[in-house]
Design a protein around this motif. Sequence first.
Motif, PDB file in Angstrom:
ATOM      1  N   GLU A  66     -13.817  -0.110 -11.063  1.00 44.89           N
ATOM      2  CA  GLU A  66     -14.757  -0.873 -11.894  1.00 44.89           C
ATOM      3  C   GLU A  66     -16.204  -0.478 -11.660  1.00 44.89           C
ATOM      4  O   GLU A  66     -16.991  -0.399 -12.603  1.00 44.89           O
ATOM      5  N   SER A  67     -16.579  -0.193 -10.413  1.00 43.11           N
ATOM      6  CA  SER A  67     -17.993   0.047 -10.122  1.00 43.11           C
ATOM      7  C   SER A  67     -18.394   1.517 -10.155  1.00 43.11           C
ATOM      8  O   SER A  67     -19.574   1.822 -10.276  1.00 43.11           O
ATOM      9  N   VAL A  68     -17.404   2.430 -10.066  1.00 42.68           N
ATOM     10  CA  VAL A  68     -17.757   3.854  -9.962  1.00 42.68           C
ATOM     11  C   VAL A  68     -17.061   4.723 -11.007  1.00 42.68           C
ATOM     12  O   VAL A  68     -17.700   5.486 -11.709  1.00 42.68           O
ATOM     13  N   PHE A  69     -15.752   4.631 -11.129  1.00 46.86           N
ATOM     14  CA  PHE A  69     -14.989   5.611 -11.902  1.00 46.86           C
ATOM     15  C   PHE A  69     -14.847   5.320 -13.391  1.00 46.86           C
ATOM     16  O   PHE A  69     -14.638   6.232 -14.189  1.00 46.86           O
ATOM     17  N   GLN A  70     -14.920   4.068 -13.796  1.00 45.49           N
ATOM     18  CA  GLN A  70     -14.564   3.700 -15.169  1.00 45.49           C
ATOM     19  C   GLN A  70     -15.409   4.398 -16.231  1.00 45.49           C
ATOM     20  O   GLN A  70     -14.873   4.883 -17.230  1.00 45.49           O
ATOM     21  N   ASP A  71     -16.712   4.477 -16.037  1.00 44.72           N
ATOM     22  CA  ASP A  71     -17.569   5.076 -17.071  1.00 44.72           C
ATOM     23  C   ASP A  71     -17.247   6.547 -17.312  1.00 44.72           C
ATOM     24  O   ASP A  71     -17.129   6.981 -18.458  1.00 44.72           O
ATOM     25  N   SER A  72     -17.090   7.327 -16.241  1.00 47.66           N
ATOM     26  CA  SER A  72     -16.782   8.753 -16.435  1.00 47.66           C
ATOM     27  C   SER A  72     -15.365   8.919 -16.992  1.00 47.66           C
ATOM     28  O   SER A  72     -15.119   9.824 -17.797  1.00 47.66           O
ATOM     29  N   PHE A  73     -14.450   8.033 -16.608  1.00 45.31           N
ATOM     30  CA  PHE A  73     -13.107   8.091 -17.170  1.00 45.31           C
ATOM     31  C   PHE A  73     -13.140   7.805 -18.670  1.00 45.31           C
ATOM     32  O   PHE A  73     -12.485   8.493 -19.455  1.00 45.31           O
ATOM     33  N   ASP A  74     -13.931   6.802 -19.078  1.00 43.83           N
ATOM     34  CA  ASP A  74     -14.058   6.490 -20.504  1.00 43.83           C
ATOM     35  C   ASP A  74     -14.622   7.691 -21.273  1.00 43.83           C
ATOM     36  O   ASP A  74     -14.181   7.988 -22.388  1.00 43.83           O
TER      37      ASP A  74
END
Length: 194
Positions: free
Chosen positions: A115-123
């Motif tokens: 939630e705090s690190v990986f989600q944005d780059s995964f999206d």
Amino acid sequence: MRKKILVAASQLFAAEGYSAVSMRRIATAVGVTQANLYYYFKDKEELVRSVLTFVFSGRSRSLGDILESGEDTEQCLENAISWFLTLLFRDTVSTKLFFRELLTDDRDRLQFLTESVFQDSFDSLARVLDAYLHTADPVHAAIFLTSALIGYCQFSGIVSHLHGAKPEYVEPQVITRYLMQQLRRFAKQPALPQ
């Protein structure tokens, strides 16, 4: 001082694991008292989470920046794969910490990192794959691609012992070229000029 603590702790955690490294050992490595260390971090779990955020946040933003660079979709994807593989093969601290997290399987910490690190780059990866590939489920495609890259890195220690394997099979650029050749087979066709 906080950054100095995070750097030292990340190196120790990567090399030896979380349970093997005490707060006292980290304080000694940094050259502060243990009480001073607790001034910055209330307990070891807070320090571990802070280390992971410190190590992964910048790298995740870099990957997101590559994916959102505005280059053509195929080039974005190729650059992202190359960057990620280079990170996995060359950045031993972040790679060891990442693999430790997967093996530790601390569900709360994995959720926190996602939630705090990986989600944005995964999206961002899912959006690029949706634009590039014929796929009904770009999220699943992004999971599959990411897992394949991580698995390849984990398996790379065995590659040199396999009959017929070549040393370049563990070079990020060679892996990227091969993977892109395979992905092009499933790419959406470019629009025909009118």
